[in-house]
Each structure stands twice: as C-alpha cells, then as structure tokens.
Design a protein around this motif. Structure first.
Motif, PDB file in Angstrom:
ATOM      1  N   LYS A 317       0.829  -1.201   0.000  1.00  0.00           N
ATOM      2  CA  LYS A 317       0.000   0.000   0.000  1.00  0.00           C
ATOM      3  C   LYS A 317       0.867   1.255   0.000  1.00  0.00           C
ATOM      4  N   VAL A 318       1.953   1.227   0.774  1.00  0.00           N
ATOM      5  CA  VAL A 318       2.870   2.375   0.799  1.00  0.00           C
ATOM      6  C   VAL A 318       3.518   2.552  -0.566  1.00  0.00           C
ATOM      7  N   ALA A 319       3.964   1.438  -1.171  1.00  0.00           N
ATOM      8  CA  ALA A 319       4.584   1.511  -2.495  1.00  0.00           C
ATOM      9  C   ALA A 319       3.615   2.068  -3.525  1.00  0.00           C
ATOM     10  N   THR A 320       2.343   1.638  -3.429  1.00  0.00           N
ATOM     11  CA  THR A 320       1.318   2.137  -4.362  1.00  0.00           C
ATOM     12  C   THR A 320       1.094   3.619  -4.156  1.00  0.00           C
ATOM     13  N   ALA A 321       1.086   4.076  -2.921  1.00  0.00           N
ATOM     14  CA  ALA A 321       0.916   5.497  -2.616  1.00  0.00           C
ATOM     15  C   ALA A 321       2.092   6.303  -3.171  1.00  0.00           C
ATOM     16  N   ILE A 322       3.290   5.758  -3.062  1.00  0.00           N
ATOM     17  CA  ILE A 322       4.479   6.456  -3.580  1.00  0.00           C
ATOM     18  C   ILE A 322       4.385   6.582  -5.100  1.00  0.00           C
ATOM     19  N   ARG A 323       4.051   5.470  -5.767  1.00  0.00           N
ATOM     20  CA  ARG A 323       3.936   5.513  -7.227  1.00  0.00           C
ATOM     21  C   ARG A 323       2.922   6.569  -7.682  1.00  0.00           C
ATOM     22  N   ALA A 324       1.808   6.654  -6.954  1.00  0.00           N
ATOM     23  CA  ALA A 324       0.736   7.562  -7.359  1.00  0.00           C
ATOM     24  C   ALA A 324       1.064   9.015  -7.036  1.00  0.00           C
ATOM     25  N   SER A 325       2.120   9.267  -6.285  1.00  0.00           N
ATOM     26  CA  SER A 325       2.406  10.624  -5.808  1.00  0.00           C
ATOM     27  C   SER A 325       3.585  11.280  -6.517  1.00  0.00           C
ATOM     28  N   VAL A 326       4.355  10.526  -7.307  1.00  0.00           N
ATOM     29  CA  VAL A 326       5.572  11.066  -7.911  1.00  0.00           C
ATOM     30  C   VAL A 326       5.388  11.314  -9.405  1.00  0.00           C
ATOM     31  N   ARG A 327       6.392  11.949  -9.975  1.00  0.00           N
ATOM     32  CA  ARG A 327       6.403  12.176 -11.413  1.00  0.00           C
ATOM     33  C   ARG A 327       6.983  10.953 -12.124  1.00  0.00           C
ATOM     34  N   GLY A 328       6.797  10.908 -13.418  1.00  0.00           N
ATOM     35  CA  GLY A 328       7.253   9.748 -14.176  1.00  0.00           C
ATOM     36  C   GLY A 328       8.758   9.568 -14.178  1.00  0.00           C
ATOM     37  N   THR A 329       9.513  10.653 -13.987  1.00  0.00           N
ATOM     38  CA  THR A 329      10.968  10.571 -14.028  1.00  0.00           C
ATOM     39  C   THR A 329      11.609  10.354 -12.663  1.00  0.00           C
ATOM     40  N   ASP A 330      10.809  10.376 -11.611  1.00  0.00           N
ATOM     41  CA  ASP A 330      11.369  10.218 -10.265  1.00  0.00           C
ATOM     42  C   ASP A 330      11.753   8.768  -9.994  1.00  0.00           C
ATOM     43  N   ILE A 331      12.795   8.591  -9.207  1.00  0.00           N
ATOM     44  CA  ILE A 331      13.291   7.259  -8.859  1.00  0.00           C
ATOM     45  C   ILE A 331      12.653   6.827  -7.551  1.00  0.00           C
ATOM     46  N   CYS A 332      11.975   5.676  -7.577  1.00  0.00           N
ATOM     47  CA  CYS A 332      11.315   5.155  -6.385  1.00  0.00           C
ATOM     48  C   CYS A 332      11.938   3.821  -6.016  1.00  0.00           C
ATOM     49  N   ALA A 333      12.215   3.607  -4.737  1.00  0.00           N
ATOM     50  CA  ALA A 333      12.896   2.377  -4.335  1.00  0.00           C
ATOM     51  C   ALA A 333      12.484   1.984  -2.923  1.00  0.00           C
ATOM     52  N   ARG A 334      12.584   0.686  -2.685  1.00  0.00           N
ATOM     53  CA  ARG A 334      12.474   0.157  -1.320  1.00  0.00           C
ATOM     54  C   ARG A 334      13.879  -0.237  -0.906  1.00  0.00           C
ATOM     55  N   LEU A 335      14.444   0.530   0.039  1.00  0.00           N
ATOM     56  CA  LEU A 335      15.841   0.323   0.410  1.00  0.00           C
ATOM     57  C   LEU A 335      16.023  -0.816   1.391  1.00  0.00           C
ATOM     58  N   GLY A 336      15.020  -1.073   2.200  1.00  0.00           N
ATOM     59  CA  GLY A 336      15.125  -2.135   3.193  1.00  0.00           C
ATOM     60  C   GLY A 336      13.753  -2.623   3.579  1.00  0.00           C
ATOM     61  N   GLY A 337      13.677  -3.263   4.733  1.00  0.00           N
ATOM     62  CA  GLY A 337      12.416  -3.840   5.151  1.00  0.00           C
ATOM     63  C   GLY A 337      11.296  -2.840   5.249  1.00  0.00           C
ATOM     64  N   ASP A 338      11.538  -1.682   5.899  1.00  0.00           N
ATOM     65  CA  ASP A 338      10.477  -0.704   6.111  1.00  0.00           C
ATOM     66  C   ASP A 338      10.835   0.667   5.572  1.00  0.00           C
ATOM     67  N   GLU A 339      11.903   0.769   4.799  1.00  0.00           N
ATOM     68  CA  GLU A 339      12.383   2.079   4.332  1.00  0.00           C
ATOM     69  C   GLU A 339      12.229   2.201   2.815  1.00  0.00           C
ATOM     70  N   PHE A 340      11.632   3.322   2.389  1.00  0.00           N
ATOM     71  CA  PHE A 340      11.457   3.627   0.977  1.00  0.00           C
ATOM     72  C   PHE A 340      12.173   4.940   0.669  1.00  0.00           C
ATOM     73  N   MET A 341      12.519   5.138  -0.600  1.00  0.00           N
ATOM     74  CA  MET A 341      13.210   6.357  -0.995  1.00  0.00           C
ATOM     75  C   MET A 341      12.658   6.856  -2.332  1.00  0.00           C
ATOM     76  N   ILE A 342      12.592   8.171  -2.431  1.00  0.00           N
ATOM     77  CA  ILE A 342      12.286   8.833  -3.704  1.00  0.00           C
ATOM     78  C   ILE A 342      13.426   9.796  -3.993  1.00  0.00           C
ATOM     79  N   PHE A 343      13.977   9.722  -5.183  1.00  0.00           N
ATOM     80  CA  PHE A 343      15.019  10.665  -5.595  1.00  0.00           C
ATOM     81  C   PHE A 343      14.509  11.371  -6.837  1.00  0.00           C
TER      82      PHE A 343
END
Length: 436
Positions: A317-343
C-alpha cells in the motif's frame, strides 16, 4: 534512470499479429554482421568451386577445339595445299579442289565459325584457304572471307610468340583464351598439315566465337546463380537465427538484471537498483535534487499484531501510494524492510513537500483497514541546489529529518533546512499532521 515496470517474458499467443511481432524480435546489428560474414564464407565456398569448374570447362572447350582442328587437318589434301603455298602455282581450279573437302567438313560442323588454312613465313602468317570464300558452304554465320595470301593481323597481344614454331614442330596449338582480330573475338585452334611425303605444308585454323562459349555456359550460369542465391538465403537465415539467439540472450540478461534491481514484493527498485539509478541521475545537470525517505512506523508491531501478510499488504500500500504521488521521471525504491526512498531531479522544496503530503494522504485514506489505521509512515526530506552534491550527504540529511519526524510523533514529514543546517519543526498537513 526512469522508473520502469518489471519486464516479463512475452507470453506466446495464437494470434497471427503476435506471431509476426515475435518474428521481428532480433538484433539488427547482429543480423547484418552475421549475415555478411556468413555470406562471405558461403560465397567463397560456392564461388571457388564454380571458378575452378569454369576453368575446367574452359580446358574441356580447348580440348574440343583441338580435336576439331585435328579433324579438319585430316580432310585437307596435303599435296594440293603444298602447291598453293607458292603463289606461282595458284589457279582458281586448284584453289577450289583444295577447298572442297574443307567446305564439306565445315558444313557438317555448324558450331565452328571459321575454318581456314595458313602458311607461316617468319613470324607472319598468311591465309591460304578460307571456307567462307565458297558459295557451297552451309552455315548460319555471316562470314567475311579472307583473300588468298591475305596477311593475318591479330589485335590482341600474342600470348605465345613462338606458337608458329610450335605448330611447325607438329603440335596442335589452342590459344589459352579468346583473342580479338579483325574478324571478331575467337578461341582458335591450329593443327599442322602434312603432304604425302610427311612434309610440313602449313596449318589448319578453326575459330569458335564467344556466342558458342556463352551458349555452353548458359546452363552452368543458371546453376551458379541458383547456388549463389541459395548461399545468400542460407546466410540470411544464419544471420536471422543468430540475431534471434542474441536477442533472446540479451533480453534474458536484461530480465535477470531487472529482477536483480527490483524488490520482489513492491516491484520498486531495490537498494542496488536505486544506487545505480541515482548515479545516472546525478550525471545530468539539474537545478535541484530532492531525496525523500519514507519509513513505515512500527512495522514489527504490525507484523506481530496482524501477521506478516498484513505487514506485506501495508508495504504494498505504501509503495502504491508512492507511485501515485511522484512524477514519471522520479526514482522510487524500497531500500530495506520498512524504508522507501524517492530521488527526484529538478524538484524544489515545494514540489518535494507536495509529494510527501500526497503519500501521507494516500496511506491514510478513508478506506484504511479497520484496526490498522494507527500504523503510518514518517517522511524525511532533503533538497539541495548545489551542483555536484554527493548522494551520501543528501541521504544523511534526509535520514536526520526522518528521525526528527519520528521523534516529533510520526505520521508526518520534516524538511531538512540545508541553509541554516537545522531541522524545521514538524509541518502538519494543513498544519503538518494528517489527522485520522
């Protein structure tokens, strides 16, 4: 590196359009390189035997010319011919008597263009008899007769200057290839004539024109063209299958690489993929760079109280929220168990905080599962406008802001102030916090 969905192997389809599309999946550069190499190899394997066989056929033709010349020499009356070698003995009647058997022979051998006799004087040769001078000759060729004792003038360089001596010594001489003279282009053979006492009395010449050679070669030419066409087709097939194989290998390697840089659960980039994408993004000159760290609050408590399946569901659900909130060129990643990053490149503070607000809003949407709505995320943001900034420094500042958000009560975002080097107070949505 732009966000891309995970590539999956194409599923075979029964539709003709999909089958055609599948046939087009090959590497063009490999196709042309392999095709050219295969064509060169196969062309050589085909052309060399054909060239050798062509030489062999030329040798057979030369042997045939020699045989015709020897047969023609046998029908000539050597005694009459010896008399004609001296112009003082010439009479039309003697000429006709000597020419008659040669005319009959020429009429019976229509493939021969010219048949004549000559005498040699030094390095010069002169026509004696010429079947083209007889009205009794039956031939389909348009011939120009040579006059009695007319000198022979070759246009091409004589391949063997001593050929007259070789004929006089008893040898049947055939030119190695076609030669040009005033009468056309011919492959000529010459055989000595002897009188009844065995004395050398001039020689017979027979000429075969290029049309005769071309007619003989026509059937072999069709075979040659067919063989070369088959070789080219095989080269194309080899190139195509090699290019298909290369495409499949590269495609599979790309699939494996894509799998290796993505998180299995969320399909976002993993740490390895994120770092590679960030390195690529930092090479481009941008007005600003933003890093947004999203951390799930108390994922362990969620797993313990609701099970790991519920924890995984929340991460998705968090990953889906991140995808829906960023631009097409932004980098989205899950860095670890509970940590996500957007660059994000070209992203200022206002744009970064807007992304954070959207994530918080979507994570705590009204359709949240009852009993789990108290589980949320904390967000730390760092934005830099300095070119050449190192990622590790940006990450540390965003991490510091993330922990300030957790310390200030979670379910919020904090922006690291790079100018004052102090963290701002917690900013609530419409004041800093998304109310539940």
């Amino acid at each position: 590196m732009e966000r891309t969905r995970l590539n999956v192997p194409p599923v075979a389809s029964a539709f003709p359009g999909d089958a055609v599309q599948n046939l087009r999946r090959f590497t063009p550069r490999t196709f042309w390189l392999v095709t050219l190499a295969a064509a060169a190899l196969l062309g050589t394997l085909v052309a060399v035997p054909q060239w050798l066989s062509k030489q062999a056929r030329m040798d057979v033709l030369r042997s045939h010319v020699a045989e015709i010349a020897e047969l023609a020499a046998n029908v000539v009356d050597g005694d009459l011919h010896r008399q004609l070698l001296d112009p003082a003995n010439y009479t039309p009647e003697l000429y006709e008597r000597a020419l008659e058997p040669l005319v009959r022979f020429h009429s019976a051998a229509p493939e021969v263009f010219y048949i004549y006799t000559m005498k040699a004087q030094g390095r010069q040769s002169f026509f004696v008899l010429d079947t083209a001078a007889s009205s009794k000759l039956a031939t389909r060729h348009a011939l120009r007769p040579s006059a009695y004792m007319e000198p022979f003038v070759p246009l091409d360089k004589e391949p063997d200057p001593d050929y007259l001596q070789r004929i006089a010594s008893g040898e049947t001489y055939v030119y190695p290839t076609f030669q040009k003279d005033d009468y056309g282009i011919f492959l000529s053979g010459h055989t000595p004539i002897y009188d009844s006492h065995g004395r050398y009395s001039g020689f017979v010449g027979v000429d075969f024109d290029t049309a005769y050679y071309i007619a003989r070669e026509a059937r072999f030419q069709m075979i040659s063209i067919g063989t070369l066409a088959a070789a080219l087709l095989i080269a194309l097939l080899i190139g195509y299958f090699a290019a298909r194989y290369h495409y499949a290998i590269i495609h599979r390697l790309r699939e494996q690489y894509d799998l290796s840089i993505r998180d299995d659960l969320t399909q976002l980039l993993n740490r390895r993929g994120a770092l590679a994408a960030v390195r690529h993004a930092l090479r481009a000159q941008a007005s600003s760079y933003a890093i947004i760290l999203v951390d799930v609050d108390d994922l362990k408590g969620l797993n313990d109280s609701h099970g790991h399946a519920a924890g995984d569901e929340f991460l998705i659900k968090v990953a889906t929220a991140i995808r829906a909130s960023v631009r097409g060129t932004d980098i989205c990643a899950r860095l670890g168990g509970d940590e996500f990053m957007i660059f994000a490149t070209g992203c200022d503070v206002d744009a970064a905080t807007e992304i954070a607000r959207h994530i918080l809003t979507r994570v705590f949407s009204k359709d949240s599962t009852p009993g789990r709505s108290h589980f949320g995320v904390s967000i730390g943001i760092d934005v830099t406008y300095e070119p050449g900034e190192e990622f590790i420094h940006m990450y540390r500042r965003a991490d510091e802001a993330l922990y300030r958000a957790k310390d200030d009560g979670r379910n919020r975002f904090v922006v690291f102030d790079a100018t004052l080097m102090t963290a701002t107070a917690a900013i609530r949505v419409a004041g800093g916090t998304v109310e539940r």
